[in-house]
Design a protein around this motif. Structure first.
Motif, PDB file in Angstrom:
ATOM      1  N   GLN A 166       1.098   5.159  -1.220  1.00  0.00           N
ATOM      2  CA  GLN A 166       2.131   4.988  -2.242  1.00  0.00           C
ATOM      3  C   GLN A 166       2.482   6.402  -2.700  1.00  0.00           C
ATOM      4  OE1 GLN A 166       0.024   2.484  -5.072  1.00  0.00           O
ATOM      5  NE2 GLN A 166       1.380   0.801  -4.515  1.00  0.00           N
ATOM      6  N   ALA A 186       2.785   7.484  -6.672  1.00  0.00           N
ATOM      7  CA  ALA A 186       1.519   7.434  -7.411  1.00  0.00           C
ATOM      8  C   ALA A 186       0.530   8.462  -6.858  1.00  0.00           C
ATOM      9  CB  ALA A 186       0.925   6.029  -7.342  1.00  0.00           C
ATOM     10  N   LEU A 195       7.014   5.494 -13.700  1.00  0.00           N
ATOM     11  CA  LEU A 195       5.987   4.767 -12.952  1.00  0.00           C
ATOM     12  C   LEU A 195       5.701   3.446 -13.654  1.00  0.00           C
ATOM     13  CD1 LEU A 195       3.178   7.381 -12.094  1.00  0.00           C
ATOM     14  CD2 LEU A 195       4.805   6.347 -10.525  1.00  0.00           C
ATOM     15  N   SER A 200       0.980  -0.388 -13.680  1.00  0.00           N
ATOM     16  CA  SER A 200      -0.096  -0.517 -12.687  1.00  0.00           C
ATOM     17  C   SER A 200      -0.352   0.799 -11.950  1.00  0.00           C
ATOM     18  CB  SER A 200       0.235  -1.626 -11.684  1.00  0.00           C
ATOM     19  OG  SER A 200       1.430  -1.327 -10.990  1.00  0.00           O
ATOM     20  N   GLU A 201       0.716   1.537 -11.620  1.00  0.00           N
ATOM     21  CA  GLU A 201       0.537   2.822 -10.931  1.00  0.00           C
ATOM     22  C   GLU A 201      -0.028   3.879 -11.874  1.00  0.00           C
ATOM     23  OE1 GLU A 201       3.731   4.256  -8.451  1.00  0.00           O
ATOM     24  OE2 GLU A 201       4.230   2.221  -7.814  1.00  0.00           O
ATOM     25  N   THR A 206      -3.646   3.417 -12.048  1.00  0.00           N
ATOM     26  CA  THR A 206      -4.281   3.952 -10.839  1.00  0.00           C
ATOM     27  C   THR A 206      -4.385   5.473 -10.917  1.00  0.00           C
ATOM     28  OG1 THR A 206      -3.413   2.133  -9.500  1.00  0.00           O
ATOM     29  CG2 THR A 206      -4.092   4.121  -8.328  1.00  0.00           C
TER      30      THR A 206
END
Length: 186
Positions: free
Chosen positions: A74, A77, A152, A155-156, A159
């Motif tokens: 990804q 990210a 972003l 969720s990213e 992370t």
């Protein structure tokens, strides 16, 4: 339709040829990485250094990745994670050194073809926002920048920062509330 056809153009290009794919990765994300670095560091020169180091480390890492890892990447990210790690390390190292004399700072060059009034307004707004972001606690500043500057998803960000999504939402919410109180966000 093959699995390769489903990949975004950047990952597909990276799988086809690392050097050409990396040029595409750089073209697609350099503005985002620089903008984030500028908001985090607050200084143009530091943002340029952070951006260069981010892409240098990204290239080195990609050279060692196998095809499956590149296919599952990804990029946004992943680059933000690299940037955050470099920024934290630089901040840690900077806290151990005495401050520099700011009178030695180079003056930014001005493009003569640029609309001066618009450039001054953009710079003033950007400087104001950078100053206000600098007043936020680090975890709130980082979360707000990643969410509202980099765009972003939560969720990213979770992370990238290695924290739960609820904590990300809390940091963003509190950061925005504080910016509003400071007069920087409506």
């Amino acid at each position: 339709m093959s699995e390769l056809d489903c990949l975004d153009p950047v990952r597909k290009a990276l799988l086809d040829d690392l050097d050409e794919g990396f040029a595409e990765l750089y073209g697609a994300y350099r503005g985002l990485v620089f903008s984030t670095a500028l908001r985090l560091s607050g200084r143009w020169a530091d943002a340029e250094d952070l951006t260069a180091e981010t892409f240098l480390r990204a290239y080195r890492a990609l050279a060692g990745y196998d095809r499956d890892r590149v296919a599952g990447l990804q990029p946004r990210a992943w680059l933000m994670t690299i940037l955050m790690n470099i920024w934290r390390n630089c901040a840690r190292a900077k806290s151990r050194r005495p401050p520099l004399d700011l009178r030695d700072e180079p003056v930014e060059e001005i493009d003569p073809d640029q609309d001066v009034e618009a450039a001054a307004e953009r710079r003033e707004t950007g400087d104001e926002l950078s100053d206000l972001l600098g007043l936020l606690p680090e975890e709130q500043r980082v979360a707000v920048v990643l969410r509202h500057v980099v765009d972003l998803p939560v969720s990213e960000i979770a992370t990238v920062l290695k924290i739960p999504q609820g904590t990300v939402k809390s940091h963003v919410s509190r950061g925005l509330k504080r910016l509003r109180a400071l007069g920087g966000v409506r």
